[in-house]
Write an enzyme that holds these catalytic residues in place. Structure first.
Site, short mmCIF file in Angstrom:
data_model
loop_
_atom_site.label_atom_id
_atom_site.label_comp_id
_atom_site.label_asym_id
_atom_site.label_seq_id
_atom_site.Cartn_x
_atom_site.Cartn_y
_atom_site.Cartn_z
CE LYS A 66 -2.41 -2.53 -0.60
NZ LYS A 66 -2.46 -3.99 -0.60
CB VAL A 203 -4.89 -10.05 -5.03
CG1 VAL A 203 -5.01 -8.79 -4.23
CG2 VAL A 203 -6.21 -10.77 -5.06
CB ILE A 204 0.31 -10.59 -5.51
CG1 ILE A 204 -0.08 -10.88 -4.05
CG2 ILE A 204 1.77 -10.15 -5.61
CD1 ILE A 204 0.75 -11.97 -3.40
CD GLU A 223 -4.96 -15.63 -14.40
OE1 GLU A 223 -4.38 -14.99 -13.50
OE2 GLU A 223 -5.34 -16.81 -14.25
CB VAL A 258 4.37 -19.58 -17.92
CG1 VAL A 258 5.89 -19.57 -18.03
CG2 VAL A 258 3.82 -18.16 -17.91
CB VAL A 290 0.93 -18.65 -9.59
CG1 VAL A 290 1.47 -18.12 -10.90
CG2 VAL A 290 2.02 -19.35 -8.79
CB ALA A 340 -4.52 -9.15 6.81
CG HIS A 464 -24.35 16.67 -1.44
ND1 HIS A 464 -24.18 15.98 -2.61
CD2 HIS A 464 -24.26 17.99 -1.76
CE1 HIS A 464 -24.01 16.84 -3.61
NE2 HIS A 464 -24.05 18.06 -3.11
P1 NAD Z 1 -4.37 -15.04 -6.42
O1 NAD Z 1 -5.02 -16.34 -6.14
O2 NAD Z 1 -5.09 -13.78 -6.15
O3 NAD Z 1 -3.97 -14.96 -7.97
C1 NAD Z 1 -3.14 -15.90 -8.58
C2 NAD Z 1 -3.46 -15.90 -10.06
O4 NAD Z 1 -2.48 -16.66 -10.72
C3 NAD Z 1 -4.80 -16.53 -10.38
O5 NAD Z 1 -5.52 -15.67 -11.24
C4 NAD Z 1 -4.42 -17.83 -11.07
O6 NAD Z 1 -5.37 -18.23 -12.05
C5 NAD Z 1 -3.11 -17.47 -11.69
N1 NAD Z 1 -2.23 -18.61 -11.95
C6 NAD Z 1 -2.03 -19.70 -11.17
N2 NAD Z 1 -1.10 -20.50 -11.74
C7 NAD Z 1 -0.68 -19.88 -12.87
C8 NAD Z 1 0.29 -20.19 -13.86
N3 NAD Z 1 1.04 -21.29 -13.79
N4 NAD Z 1 0.45 -19.32 -14.89
C9 NAD Z 1 -0.29 -18.20 -14.96
N5 NAD Z 1 -1.23 -17.87 -14.05
C10 NAD Z 1 -1.41 -18.69 -13.01
O7 NAD Z 1 -2.97 -15.11 -5.67
P2 NAD Z 1 -1.86 -13.99 -5.44
O8 NAD Z 1 -2.12 -12.79 -6.27
O9 NAD Z 1 -0.57 -14.70 -5.56
O10 NAD Z 1 -2.12 -13.60 -3.93
C11 NAD Z 1 -1.97 -14.59 -2.92
C12 NAD Z 1 -2.95 -14.39 -1.81
O11 NAD Z 1 -2.67 -13.19 -1.12
C13 NAD Z 1 -4.37 -14.31 -2.31
O12 NAD Z 1 -5.13 -15.28 -1.67
C14 NAD Z 1 -4.82 -12.94 -1.97
O13 NAD Z 1 -6.14 -12.93 -1.47
C15 NAD Z 1 -3.85 -12.47 -0.91
N6 NAD Z 1 -3.61 -11.03 -1.12
C16 NAD Z 1 -4.60 -10.17 -0.81
C17 NAD Z 1 -4.42 -8.83 -1.06
C18 NAD Z 1 -5.54 -7.87 -0.74
O14 NAD Z 1 -6.41 -8.22 0.04
N7 NAD Z 1 -5.58 -6.69 -1.32
C19 NAD Z 1 -3.25 -8.36 -1.64
C20 NAD Z 1 -2.27 -9.27 -1.97
C21 NAD Z 1 -2.46 -10.62 -1.70
#
Ligand code: NAD
Length: 485
Positions: A66, A203-204, A223, A258, A290, A340, A464
């Site tokens: 953030k 998300v990340i 993706e 990939v 991932v 979290a 407002h």
């Molecule tokens: P994620 O599950 O959000 O996303 C992973 C993505 O990678 C998915 O869309 C999936 O389909 C894709 N994927 C998986 N294997 C793949 C491959 N071999 N090749 C290409 N794409 C592939 O996981 P993340 O982004 O790694 O985050 C991890 C965890 O951390 C999540 O559960 C998330 O909720 C948490 N997180 C939350 C926040 C937030 O609340 N803002 C921020 C960061 C992380």
């Protein structure tokens, strides 16, 4: 450990929490508030071998990301948006090392803050890896192995496992945190890479991709799934995809699997296959995002008979009880979303149950947030889930473009969508794509927690001008009576 394998139970506690992230440290504080003697064991180690409480969230997750999201947005605003306000800045330059230092300072303040909170609440902190050694009379024996290799023996009536999660590795792209990075590496690049690849548009991937795109990288996300953000409402996800690709220039390639990563000099060649043919992407750095896996390494769960499911999550009931009375588990290491705030509330609920109270978590009203620009946030069910469950519902949507506060902010993209039961009008889900969605969603969470109807939201006075009026108008729109559109 004694020569005969027994422990001197010199350090005994009512509760030992293993893991000092948001699930663990909050559980420890709540248990201490309730008059229990508490220890928290945490292995996180930073430069100089020092402990750093707060887990992934504080050290390499929510907080530093953030900080960088905000800094990079400021950079972007200064370069592209200030002029519209009549604020003319001659030359905007980036001091990345200062940006990273600010992020590190914020992290330090928060990790230090947890250590302070432990002292204030008389939680004893142990630095090292915690593992079970076995059941003992009235509880469990544990060992802390410190980074220096010493063993400290602990015993507790109750143990809360809150060991979190670790990045999921993929064989084709092994992380070295030099060129192929995980979430920690993605937060610490000392130069802006000209071309950044990201595997996983979750998300990340989206948050880190947004940061580095704004700082100047060409960012391509690969993706594997054909669908973008399948957990989000599909209308919201579709609009977000348009904004992130068209307005922000993120190159998001869906359905891209990939197959191989080749290191060529300073470059990485990322080979992938898609239904319409194979592709190759040349990048300078590659982030692997991932998903994450539960972290049970070193816990020695077998010693006490705690079981994990096929995916490695510790098995718990809805109250976070494992199969062994007195051992509990919360957060990313158990089922449910890896968030979290979910971990924190589970931690509170478990501490309260140990103290004889009735803590519980309502899993139906856990908000989700993705900190892209604009942000996505939602609570409850989305349209595709309602359709799949044959639930009759009504929809109200309202765009930020028709809101005065959003216009003055210059943040007019996105909308709020309210879903309500067709028969009872009870709120079933609220989905927001727009500025400060992370803050706005709380109103919907509160409303749903109190069993509100869309009419309740529609009849509540909203200040407002404020962004919250968009939620108000979307609730009015459920009954076809939005006022400003
Ligand atoms: P994620 O599950 O959000 O996303 C992973 C993505 O990678 C998915 O869309 C999936 O389909 C894709 N994927 C998986 N294997 C793949 C491959 N071999 N090749 C290409 N794409 C592939 O996981 P993340 O982004 O790694 O985050 C991890 C965890 O951390 C999540 O559960 C998330 O909720 C948490 N997180 C939350 C926040 C937030 O609340 N803002 C921020 C960061 C992380």
């Amino acid at each position: 450990m004694n020569a005969d394998g027994t422990f001197d139970m010199t350090q005994q506690f009512d509760v030992v929490v293993v893991g000092g992230g948001p699930g663990g440290y909050i559980a420890a504080i709540r248990a201490a508030q309730l008059g229990l003697s508490v220890a928290c064991v945490d292995a996180w180690t930073v430069a100089g071998g020092k402990p750093s409480l707060g887990g992934t969230c504080l050290n390499v997750g929510c907080i530093p990301s953030k900080a960088l999201l905000e800094s990079s947005e400021n950079y972007e605003r200064a370069r592209h948006q200030f002029a519209e306000h009549g604020v003319l800045v001659d030359k905007v330059t980036l001091d990345l090392s200062r940006m990273l230092s600010r992020k590190d300072r914020i992290v330090g303040q928060f990790t230090g803050g947890v250590a302070y909170l432990f002292k204030k609440n008389k939680v004893t902190a142990f630095h090292g890896v915690g593992s079970f050694t076995g059941p003992v009379e009235g509880g469990f024996a544990l060992q802390v192995t410190t980074p220096q290799g010493e063993a400290i023996a602990l015993a507790a009536r109750h143990v809360i496992v809150a060991t979190g999660s670790v990045p999921r590795p993929i064989a084709v792209a092994p992380v070295d945190n030099t060129r192929i990075l995980d979430n920690a590496g993605a937060l610490a690049m000392s130069e802006v890479p000209a071309r950044l690849g990201v595997i996983g548009a979750g998300v990340i991937g989206l948050e880190m991709g947004s940061v580095w795109k704004r700082l100047g990288s060409e960012v391509t996300l690969l993706e594997a799934l054909d669908e973008f953000l399948p957990a989000a409402d599909s209308q919201v996800a579709g609009e977000a995809l348009k904004i992130l690709t068209r307005d922000q220039g993120l190159d998001i390639r869906l359905g891209a699997k990939v197959t191989r990563v080749e290191r060529k000099g300073k470059q990485l060649k990322v080979y992938y296959s898609r239904s319409d043919g194979d592709g190759v992407l040349e990048v300078d750095k590659l982030v692997v995002a991932v998903g994450r896996m539960p972290n049970t390494a070193g816990l020695n769960l077998e010693a006490v008979g705690v079981t994990v499911d096929a995916r490695g999550f510790i098995e718990v009931d809805p109250n976070c009880r494992t199969g062994v009375a007195g051992i509990w588990a919360v957060g990313d290491v158990v089922r449910g979303p890896m968030l979290a705030h979910k971990a924190e509330e589970e931690g509170v609920a478990v501490a309260e149950q140990i103290a004889g109270q009735h803590g519980h978590v309502d899993f139906n009203t856990i908000p989700w947030v993705i900190y892209t620009a604009p942000e996505l946030a939602w609570v409850g069910q989305n349209e595709q889930q309602l359709r799949a469950r044959n639930v009759a519902y009504r929809v109200g949507t309202f765009p930020f473009a028709a809101n005065g506060r959003a216009r003055s902010l210059g943040e007019t993209r996105g909308f709020v969508k309210v879903l309500a039961d067709a028969a009872t009008d009870r709120l079933l889900g609220v989905h927001i794509l727009g500025p400060f969605a992370s803050e706005l969603i709380t109103e919907a969470v509160v409303a749903m927690e109190f069993g509100a109807c869309s009419e309740d939201l529609a009849r509540i006075v909203h200040a407002h001008p404020s962004l919250a009026e968009v939620v108000h108008e979307a609730a009015l729109a459920v009954d076809g009576r939005a006022l400003n559109l």
